[in-house]
Enzyme design. Structure first.
Site, mmCIF file in Angstrom:
data_model
loop_
_atom_site.group_PDB
_atom_site.id
_atom_site.type_symbol
_atom_site.label_atom_id
_atom_site.label_comp_id
_atom_site.label_asym_id
_atom_site.label_seq_id
_atom_site.Cartn_x
_atom_site.Cartn_y
_atom_site.Cartn_z
ATOM 1 N N ASP A 325 0.820 -1.199 0.000
ATOM 2 C CA ASP A 325 0.000 0.000 0.000
ATOM 3 C C ASP A 325 0.866 1.267 0.000
ATOM 4 O O ASP A 325 1.989 1.279 0.503
ATOM 5 C CB ASP A 325 -0.899 -0.020 1.248
ATOM 6 C CG ASP A 325 -1.889 1.103 1.285
ATOM 7 O OD1 ASP A 325 -2.755 1.137 0.391
ATOM 8 O OD2 ASP A 325 -1.820 1.940 2.206
ATOM 9 N N GLU A 354 1.521 -0.096 -4.899
ATOM 10 C CA GLU A 354 0.455 0.840 -5.246
ATOM 11 C C GLU A 354 1.114 2.157 -5.664
ATOM 12 O O GLU A 354 1.441 2.993 -4.832
ATOM 13 C CB GLU A 354 -0.494 1.070 -4.063
ATOM 14 C CG GLU A 354 -1.650 1.990 -4.440
ATOM 15 C CD GLU A 354 -2.410 2.528 -3.243
ATOM 16 O OE1 GLU A 354 -3.600 2.842 -3.384
ATOM 17 O OE2 GLU A 354 -1.801 2.655 -2.157
#
Length: 612
Positions: A325, A354
């Site tokens: 993330d 990400e």
């Protein structure tokens, strides 16, 4: 006599209180393995005033290289050399004067090989699941006593709804039947947060599954069963930030444990990394994303902790890949080292970051061996194509269907050349952070079919968001916010009046969409033309986009009519891809397509033609 008794009682209580105060609360990692390629092990020791104790290891096979104390007295960090270590338990004795605390730590024997950890590649299709919203397989964990938000309330979009790991395990056959080959679960680790904890992005314990989702053992069982059914498993991790109830927040180890912004707020200027004009001030502010408590990965103790945590979960749970993330917000050098160390232990593994940028060139900068990266590779194997996601829904769901719309898709793919490895670019139409591909309830499947066919036939690795197969729709810009794009699956709860997991519980339009997607997925599985082949495309003409995927002498041609009118498409300009062939079969309808002078396309039609 009374005085002697009171003195004895006082002394006894003092000793008992002192012993209680000196207990070790925990040591992380929970255990480790012998035979790792990197023999160094960091142990993070938590305990009241443990920094006042001196650690001793008498095992001749385990070497205590160093131990570190920090500003808080309640932590101690040990560094061990396990080059000669043997499987089993060894004692760590913490000594303070005449006081001793003995902790027995376990070293397990590492498996002989890691062939069961397969990573994922462009032959796969990932299916993204938010566990709390998918299915409730174990109602007994709906109300687990925790310090915050442990009551299930499905009436509130931002509350926990009760989905869990057992609910996902119960539907493994569903995923196989649909045709996906890997499942990516949003974070499953403990999130003991005071609000919005259902999504999992505020970890408070990095070594335990959230009890409202299940246990570590439940997670291992899910992964093992998934593997036996041919499904790979991707674990979602967050290095950038943690939750407010994490021990590091409640008792901050040192003042450099977290990033602080010079402006007291963050920015999201991810272009900072390749902006040759960037100021130091803006770069420093970028380190503080403002998602929660932003951990300082440049701190070597934190860096080691996070790297070990990933390796621990890979070795322990046998996950196949990690989705990281908010990747650019973490320290660049630490993340580079993380990739190196993980891939050194597990060469077949995959890590996808990400990378949410507005331009292809900015995304490609983050992929391993990008030539634009100033000579210092990120070592990150896979990146995410958010730019494609941003344009896809508007193009394929455009009811005005202007002839020039598909030019945007053509232009986007023209820039694929900047990726060092296009096969490891994750491509998707939506995910848990974005509006659904379908913004509103569909009345037809024109845009849906074109989007699905496009996603599953272009270069890269496709990812679907749960519910896409059932025509889930929604946007974040209305009451309920993110809850509108993270809906419960009807049929995932025992008292649901509908069940979308079975044909009888779906509408006819949903079943048509499900069948269409399943046909594409089953056809794509094992199809090397799509997963490994090259691509050739033609500039859109008359609103029609045509491209070819080819490998050796085999090929597939895709025709997408983006207009709302019938098109009689002259085929002469596609001769180099047709190569004299006069017919092919549409994999979606099984209809034989004959190639003459022109090809007639109905409004918004899409053809995926096997030319072999």
């Amino acid at each position: 006599m009374y005085r002697k008794i009171m003195v004895f009682v006082f002394y006894f209580l003092f000793i008992i209180g002192d012993i209680a105060a000196q207990n070790i609360n925990k040591i992380e990692p929970l255990f480790w393995w012998t035979g790792m390629k990197n023999p160094e092990l960091q142990l993070m020791v938590y305990g009241d005033h443990i920094s006042e104790y001196h650690p001793i290891i008498s095992d001749p096979h385990v070497c205590l290289k160093n131990y570190v104390t920090v500003e808080s007295p309640n932590y101690q960090i040990l560094y061990l050399d396990l080059s000669k270590a043997q499987p089993g338990f060894f004692d760590i004795t913490f000594v303070k004067g005449k006081k001793k605390i003995v902790y027995s730590y376990e070293l397990k024997e590492r498996k002989a090989n890691t062939s069961d950890i397969q990573g994922y590649d462009s032959s796969d299709v990932l299916y993204l699941i938010m566990p709390d919203r998918f299915a409730n397989g174990d109602p007994s964990n709906d109300h687990v006593p925790m310090s915050a938000e442990y009551v299930v309330d499905r009436s509130k979009p931002g509350a926990r709804h009760g989905g869990d790991l057992k609910g996902i395990e119960d539907h493994l056959d569903y995923f196989v039947d649909l045709g996906v080959t890997a499942i990516w679960l949003n974070p499953v680790l403990e999130n003991d947060a005071k609000g919005g904890s259902y999504h999992g992005y505020f970890s408070t314990d990095m070594y335990h599954v959230d009890r409202r989702l299940g246990t570590n053992e439940d997670y291992l069982r899910l992964i093992d069963k998934a593997h036996k059914k041919g499904l790979r498993v991707v674990m979602d991790m967050i290095f950038n930030h943690i939750g407010g109830n994490h021990p590091w927040v409640l008792d901050v180890p040192s003042k450099d444990w977290f990033n602080e912004s010079p402006s007291k707020r963050g920015n999201h200027a991810k272009a900072i990394f390749y902006d040759t004009y960037a100021s130091t001030y803006d770069s420093d502010v970028m380190k503080y994303a403002g998602f929660g408590f932003d951990v300082n990965q440049a701190n070597p103790h934190i860096a080691k902790y996070l790297i070990q945590n990933s390796i621990w979960w890979i070795e322990y749970a046998r996950i196949d890949a990690i989705r990281q993330d908010t990747y650019p917000y973490a320290d660049f050098d630490m993340m580079r080292e993380w990739n190196i160390q993980v891939m050194n232990e597990y060469p077949q593994f995959n890590i996808v970051g990400e990378i949410w940028t507005n331009y292809t060139i900015g995304t490609a900068w983050w992929q391993k061996d990008c030539k634009l990266n100033f000579g210092k590779s990120t070592e990150l194997k896979s990146v995410m194509d958010f730019t494609l996601m941003d344009i896809a829904s508007g193009i394929f769901n455009d009811k005005s269907a202007s002839e020039g719309q598909l030019n945007k898709i053509y232009d986007h793919l023209c820039y694929d050349f900047v990726y060092p490895d296009i096969k490891n670019v994750l491509r998707f139409l939506d995910n848990h952070d974005t509006d659904r591909f379908l913004r509103s309830e569909p009345t037809d499947l024109d845009g849906y079919k074109q989007g699905a066919a496009f996603l599953l036939t272009i270069p890269g690795t496709p990812q679907l968001y749960y519910g896409h197969e059932w025509l889930m729709y929604g946007t974040k810009n209305r009451p309920g916010g993110d809850g509108n794009i993270r809906l419960d699956v009807p049929g995932g709860w025992a008292d649901d009046s509908q069940n979308w997991f079975i044909r009888e519980g779906r509408s006819s339009l949903q079943n048509e969409a499900w069948d269409y997607l399943q046909t594409l997925l089953k056809w794509r599985k094992g199809n090397k033309i799509i997963s490994e082949g090259k691509m050739k495309h033609f500039m859109p003409q008359s609103g029609v986009y045509v491209y070819e995927r080819y490998l050796d002498n085999r090929s597939v041609m895709v025709f997408i009519n983006g207009s709302n009118k019938e098109v009689e498409l002259p085929l002469a300009r596609y001769a180099e891809s047709l190569r004299g062939r006069t017919k092919g079969k549409d994999v979606l309808t099984k209809r034989v397509i004959t190639f003459t002078e022109n090809l007639e396309l109905t409004p918004k039609e899409v053809l995926v033609i096997d030319m072999n």
